[in-house]
Motif scaffolding. Sequence first.
Motif, PDB file in Angstrom:
ATOM      1  N   GLY A 137       0.921  -1.199  -0.025  1.00 43.97           N
ATOM      2  CA  GLY A 137       0.048  -0.096  -0.006  1.00 43.97           C
ATOM      3  C   GLY A 137       0.679   1.049   0.206  1.00 43.97           C
ATOM      4  N   ILE A 138       1.895   1.241   0.840  1.00 44.80           N
ATOM      5  CA  ILE A 138       2.714   2.486   0.955  1.00 44.80           C
ATOM      6  C   ILE A 138       3.571   2.706  -0.584  1.00 44.80           C
ATOM      7  N   VAL A 139       3.970   1.611  -0.984  1.00 43.91           N
ATOM      8  CA  VAL A 139       4.663   1.834  -2.399  1.00 43.91           C
ATOM      9  C   VAL A 139       3.649   2.157  -3.450  1.00 43.91           C
ATOM     10  N   GLY A 140       2.524   1.634  -3.341  1.00 46.87           N
ATOM     11  CA  GLY A 140       1.457   1.869  -4.470  1.00 46.87           C
ATOM     12  C   GLY A 140       0.975   3.263  -4.264  1.00 46.87           C
ATOM     13  N   VAL A 141       0.765   3.942  -3.023  1.00 48.29           N
ATOM     14  CA  VAL A 141       0.385   5.355  -2.782  1.00 48.29           C
ATOM     15  C   VAL A 141       1.679   6.138  -3.549  1.00 48.29           C
ATOM     16  N   LEU A 142       2.917   5.868  -3.238  1.00 52.91           N
ATOM     17  CA  LEU A 142       3.912   6.607  -3.895  1.00 52.91           C
ATOM     18  C   LEU A 142       4.040   6.748  -5.384  1.00 52.91           C
TER      19      LEU A 142
END
Length: 237
Positions: A137-142
Amino acid sequence: MTFSSIMNSPLLYILVAAGIGYVLIFSVLTLRRSYKHALKLGMEKGKVRGVITSAMVYSVVPSLSIVVGLFSLAAVLGVPWSWFRLSVVGSLMYELMAADMVATGAGYESVAALGAAGDPNIVGTVMFVMSISILGGIVGVLLFGKGIQKNMAKVRGKGPFGVLAISVLQLALMAVFLPSMVTSGAVYIAVLLTSAAVAILHQLIIKKTGWKWLGNFVMADSLVLGMLSSLAWTKVF
Protein backbone atom coordinates in the motif's frame (compact mmCIF):
# COMPACT_ATOMS: atom_id res chain seq x y z
CA MET A 1 12.30 -18.84 24.94
CA THR A 2 8.65 -18.98 23.94
CA PHE A 3 6.69 -16.98 21.37
CA SER A 4 5.19 -14.79 24.10
CA SER A 5 8.51 -14.11 25.87
CA ILE A 6 10.14 -12.98 22.62
CA MET A 7 7.21 -10.77 21.66
CA ASN A 8 7.37 -9.10 25.10
CA SER A 9 11.15 -9.04 25.49
CA PRO A 10 13.02 -5.93 26.74
CA LEU A 11 15.07 -5.83 23.53
CA LEU A 12 11.92 -5.57 21.41
CA TYR A 13 10.64 -2.80 23.69
CA ILE A 14 13.89 -0.87 23.13
CA LEU A 15 13.84 -1.32 19.35
CA VAL A 16 10.18 -0.33 19.11
CA ALA A 17 10.72 2.72 21.32
CA ALA A 18 13.61 3.78 19.07
CA GLY A 19 11.46 3.42 15.94
CA ILE A 20 8.53 5.34 17.40
CA GLY A 21 10.92 7.97 18.75
CA TYR A 22 12.25 8.53 15.23
CA VAL A 23 8.71 8.98 13.91
CA LEU A 24 7.87 11.46 16.69
CA ILE A 25 11.00 13.52 15.99
CA PHE A 26 10.20 13.53 12.27
CA SER A 27 6.63 14.65 13.02
CA VAL A 28 7.75 17.48 15.30
CA LEU A 29 10.26 18.75 12.72
CA THR A 30 7.61 18.59 9.99
CA LEU A 31 5.14 20.48 12.19
CA ARG A 32 7.76 23.15 12.88
CA ARG A 33 8.59 23.61 9.19
CA SER A 34 4.91 23.71 8.26
CA TYR A 35 4.22 26.32 10.94
CA LYS A 36 7.02 28.57 9.67
CA HIS A 37 5.92 28.12 6.07
CA ALA A 38 2.34 29.08 6.96
CA LEU A 39 3.58 32.31 8.56
CA LYS A 40 5.66 33.07 5.44
CA LEU A 41 2.52 32.73 3.34
CA GLY A 42 0.94 35.51 5.41
CA MET A 43 -1.36 33.50 7.62
CA GLU A 44 -2.07 34.96 11.04
CA LYS A 45 -0.21 33.33 13.91
CA GLY A 46 -3.39 32.98 15.97
CA LYS A 47 -5.26 31.18 13.18
CA VAL A 48 -2.38 28.80 12.56
CA ARG A 49 -2.18 27.91 16.23
CA GLY A 50 -5.95 27.49 16.30
CA VAL A 51 -5.77 25.00 13.43
CA ILE A 52 -3.01 23.07 15.20
CA THR A 53 -4.97 22.98 18.46
CA SER A 54 -8.23 21.86 16.84
CA ALA A 55 -6.41 19.19 14.83
CA MET A 56 -4.82 17.84 18.02
CA VAL A 57 -8.16 17.76 19.84
CA TYR A 58 -10.06 16.09 17.01
CA SER A 59 -7.33 13.48 16.54
CA VAL A 60 -7.73 12.24 20.13
CA VAL A 61 -11.24 10.82 19.73
CA PRO A 62 -10.58 8.72 16.59
CA SER A 63 -7.42 7.39 18.26
CA LEU A 64 -9.57 5.74 20.94
CA SER A 65 -10.39 2.98 18.47
CA ILE A 66 -6.65 2.44 17.95
CA VAL A 67 -6.13 2.13 21.72
CA VAL A 68 -8.91 -0.45 21.90
CA GLY A 69 -7.28 -2.29 19.00
CA LEU A 70 -3.95 -2.21 20.81
CA PHE A 71 -5.38 -4.13 23.77
CA SER A 72 -6.89 -6.84 21.57
CA LEU A 73 -3.77 -7.16 19.39
CA ALA A 74 -1.41 -7.18 22.38
CA ALA A 75 -3.28 -10.18 23.79
CA VAL A 76 -1.95 -12.37 20.95
CA LEU A 77 1.16 -10.56 19.64
CA GLY A 78 2.57 -8.92 22.76
CA VAL A 79 2.67 -5.25 23.72
CA PRO A 80 5.75 -3.81 21.94
CA TRP A 81 5.11 -5.21 18.46
CA SER A 82 1.40 -4.30 18.63
CA TRP A 83 2.35 -0.83 19.87
CA PHE A 84 4.74 -0.39 16.96
CA ARG A 85 2.37 -1.66 14.27
CA LEU A 86 -0.61 0.47 15.32
CA SER A 87 1.50 3.56 16.10
CA VAL A 88 3.43 3.77 12.84
CA VAL A 89 1.51 2.03 10.07
CA GLY A 90 -1.18 -0.63 9.92
CA SER A 91 -4.68 -1.32 11.20
CA LEU A 92 -6.15 -3.81 13.63
CA MET A 93 -7.97 -5.87 10.98
CA TYR A 94 -4.92 -6.06 8.71
CA GLU A 95 -2.50 -6.95 11.50
CA LEU A 96 -4.70 -9.72 12.86
CA MET A 97 -5.43 -11.12 9.41
CA ALA A 98 -1.75 -11.13 8.38
CA ALA A 99 -0.66 -12.78 11.64
CA ASP A 100 -3.49 -15.29 11.41
CA MET A 101 -2.48 -16.23 7.85
CA VAL A 102 1.05 -16.97 9.08
CA ALA A 103 -0.29 -19.06 11.96
CA THR A 104 -2.62 -21.11 9.75
CA GLY A 105 0.15 -21.53 7.17
CA ALA A 106 2.37 -22.92 9.91
CA GLY A 107 -0.31 -25.47 10.80
CA TYR A 108 -1.98 -23.76 13.75
CA GLU A 109 -5.70 -23.12 14.00
CA SER A 110 -5.24 -19.39 14.61
CA VAL A 111 -2.72 -16.83 15.81
CA ALA A 112 -4.14 -17.30 19.33
CA ALA A 113 -3.36 -21.01 19.08
CA LEU A 114 0.15 -20.12 17.94
CA GLY A 115 0.63 -17.92 20.98
CA ALA A 116 -0.71 -20.64 23.27
CA ALA A 117 1.67 -23.20 21.74
CA GLY A 118 4.60 -20.85 22.38
CA ASP A 119 6.46 -21.77 19.18
CA PRO A 120 9.44 -19.35 18.98
CA ASN A 121 10.38 -20.38 15.44
CA ILE A 122 7.43 -18.46 13.93
CA VAL A 123 8.27 -15.06 15.48
CA GLY A 124 10.44 -13.84 12.60
CA THR A 125 7.95 -15.05 10.00
CA VAL A 126 5.06 -13.25 11.72
CA MET A 127 7.00 -9.98 11.89
CA PHE A 128 8.26 -10.28 8.31
CA VAL A 129 4.85 -11.01 6.76
CA MET A 130 3.11 -8.27 8.76
CA SER A 131 5.79 -5.75 7.73
CA ILE A 132 6.39 -6.67 4.09
CA SER A 133 2.73 -7.00 3.15
CA ILE A 134 1.80 -3.47 4.28
CA LEU A 135 4.55 -2.04 2.06
CA GLY A 136 2.38 -2.78 -0.97
CA GLY A 137 0.00 0.00 0.00
CA ILE A 138 2.80 2.43 0.85
CA VAL A 139 4.69 1.84 -2.39
CA GLY A 140 1.43 1.92 -4.34
CA VAL A 141 0.57 5.34 -2.93
CA LEU A 142 4.04 6.68 -3.81
CA LEU A 143 3.77 5.47 -7.40
CA PHE A 144 0.08 5.87 -8.16
CA GLY A 145 -1.34 8.03 -5.36
CA LYS A 146 -1.40 11.30 -7.30
CA GLY A 147 -3.14 9.76 -10.31
CA ILE A 148 -5.68 7.95 -8.12
CA GLN A 149 -6.44 11.16 -6.23
CA LYS A 150 -7.07 13.08 -9.46
CA ASN A 151 -9.36 10.39 -10.84
CA MET A 152 -11.25 10.17 -7.54
CA ALA A 153 -11.77 13.94 -7.61
CA LYS A 154 -13.17 13.66 -11.16
CA VAL A 155 -15.56 10.92 -10.06
CA ARG A 156 -16.77 12.99 -7.09
CA GLY A 157 -17.42 15.90 -9.45
CA LYS A 158 -19.97 13.88 -11.43
CA GLY A 159 -22.77 14.55 -8.95
CA PRO A 160 -24.77 11.90 -7.07
CA PHE A 161 -23.32 9.09 -9.20
CA GLY A 162 -19.79 10.05 -8.18
CA VAL A 163 -20.65 10.08 -4.49
CA LEU A 164 -22.38 6.69 -4.86
CA ALA A 165 -19.37 5.23 -6.71
CA ILE A 166 -16.97 6.31 -3.94
CA SER A 167 -19.28 4.84 -1.28
CA VAL A 168 -19.50 1.53 -3.17
CA LEU A 169 -15.70 1.43 -3.44
CA GLN A 170 -15.35 1.90 0.31
CA LEU A 171 -17.90 -0.85 0.96
CA ALA A 172 -15.98 -3.16 -1.39
CA LEU A 173 -12.78 -2.57 0.59
CA MET A 174 -14.59 -3.39 3.82
CA ALA A 175 -16.20 -6.47 2.29
CA VAL A 176 -12.77 -8.05 1.84
CA PHE A 177 -12.68 -8.79 5.57
CA LEU A 178 -16.23 -10.15 5.83
CA PRO A 179 -15.72 -13.71 4.51
CA SER A 180 -13.07 -14.53 7.14
CA MET A 181 -15.36 -13.24 9.89
CA VAL A 182 -18.57 -14.86 8.66
CA THR A 183 -16.93 -18.26 8.23
CA SER A 184 -15.28 -18.20 11.69
CA GLY A 185 -18.41 -19.12 13.63
CA ALA A 186 -21.62 -17.86 15.21
CA VAL A 187 -19.84 -15.70 17.79
CA TYR A 188 -17.95 -13.79 15.09
CA ILE A 189 -21.15 -13.20 13.12
CA ALA A 190 -23.01 -12.03 16.24
CA VAL A 191 -20.22 -9.58 17.15
CA LEU A 192 -20.15 -8.28 13.56
CA LEU A 193 -23.91 -7.67 13.61
CA THR A 194 -23.67 -6.02 17.03
CA SER A 195 -20.97 -3.62 15.86
CA ALA A 196 -22.98 -2.84 12.72
CA ALA A 197 -26.08 -2.16 14.84
CA VAL A 198 -24.10 0.25 17.03
CA ALA A 199 -22.83 2.11 13.96
CA ILE A 200 -26.34 2.33 12.47
CA LEU A 201 -27.73 3.57 15.81
CA HIS A 202 -25.11 6.33 15.85
CA GLN A 203 -26.10 7.40 12.34
CA LEU A 204 -29.79 7.49 13.29
CA ILE A 205 -29.04 9.62 16.36
CA ILE A 206 -26.91 12.01 14.30
CA LYS A 207 -29.65 12.32 11.68
CA LYS A 208 -32.35 12.83 14.32
CA THR A 209 -30.52 15.30 16.57
CA GLY A 210 -27.96 16.87 14.27
CA TRP A 211 -25.11 15.97 16.65
CA LYS A 212 -22.38 15.74 14.01
CA TRP A 213 -19.71 15.49 16.71
CA LEU A 214 -21.05 12.03 17.52
CA GLY A 215 -19.62 10.82 14.21
CA ASN A 216 -16.16 10.91 15.77
CA PHE A 217 -17.21 8.19 18.22
CA VAL A 218 -18.74 5.72 15.76
CA MET A 219 -15.64 3.58 15.26
CA ALA A 220 -14.54 3.68 18.90
CA ASP A 221 -18.01 2.83 20.24
CA SER A 222 -18.53 0.07 17.65
CA LEU A 223 -15.22 -1.54 18.63
CA VAL A 224 -15.73 -1.25 22.38
CA LEU A 225 -19.36 -2.42 22.43
CA GLY A 226 -18.60 -5.14 19.88
CA MET A 227 -15.80 -6.50 22.05
CA LEU A 228 -17.97 -6.35 25.17
CA SER A 229 -20.78 -8.16 23.36
CA SER A 230 -18.38 -10.98 22.46
CA LEU A 231 -18.35 -11.99 26.14
CA ALA A 232 -22.11 -12.40 26.12
CA TRP A 233 -22.25 -14.06 22.70
CA THR A 234 -19.60 -16.57 23.77
CA LYS A 235 -21.86 -17.70 26.61
CA VAL A 236 -24.89 -17.85 24.31
CA PHE A 237 -23.21 -19.94 21.61
